[in-house]
Write a protein that holds these residues in place. Structure first.
Motif: not given
Length: 176
Positions: A28, A31, A34-35, A133, A137
């Motif tokens: 994670h 991930y 990137n957020f 999100l 994502h």
């Protein structure tokens, strides 16, 4: 351990097996980074906050209540981001004023992406966060409702409204 689900790995971490955190981190951290980067636009800050999130996962591991791990992780990430900007108000622009960083997909022109980025930057932070999100994502409404403390129905409505705002702003930008 690699074959265990996120939730099973987090149960291991909560039980004191901190080696299991390495697998969660490997799955994670990109991930999460990137957020954070899309929300704050600062590479170094995103790296620091990503580390802070995993530190807090260890620190608060006993408070994990067997829910969806990704939802819990993004809740911690949102809190870390908000805390950072609250604590460093003098040095940083408010989170609402930060530009969104979007990388162009292979088949998109940089002009289209810059127009999209301009449009996204004009959204309120809460709308931008929901779109990142949910759309970038691919976090489902149920999980997103856990992250932001709402109901799935309310989140679906908010995402829909945020998309309408984005479309309106985007097409005004394109026409100008």
């Amino acid at each position: 351990m690699k074959e265990l689900s996120d939730e099973q790995l987090m149960k291991e971490v909560a039980g004191g097996n901190l080696e299991a955190l390495r697998f969660l981190f490997d799955r994670h951290h990109v991930y999460l980074y990137n957020f954070l980067y899309k929300m704050c636009g600062d590479e170094m800050l995103s790296e620091d906050l990503c580390q802070d999130v995993f530190y807090n996962i260890v620190r608060y591991r006993t408070s994990y209540k067997n829910g969806k791990f990704v939802s819990w992780m993004f809740t911690i990430a949102r809190n870390s981001l908000s805390s950072h900007f609250r604590q460093h108000r003098a040095k940083n622009a408010p989170l609402d004023e930060l530009p969104l960083q979007v990388e162009p997909p292979e088949n998109e022109t940089s002009e289209n992406i810059s127009q999209l980025q301009l449009a996204l930057n004009q959204l309120e932070t809460s709308d931008r966060e929901l779109l990142i999100l949910n759309r970038l994502h691919e976090i489902k409404y149920k999980e997103l409702s856990e992250i932001v403390g709402s109901t799935p129905g309310a989140i679906k409505t908010k995402v829909s409204r945020a998309l309408k705002k984005l479309r309106k702003i985007y097409f005004q930008t394109v026409q100008e």
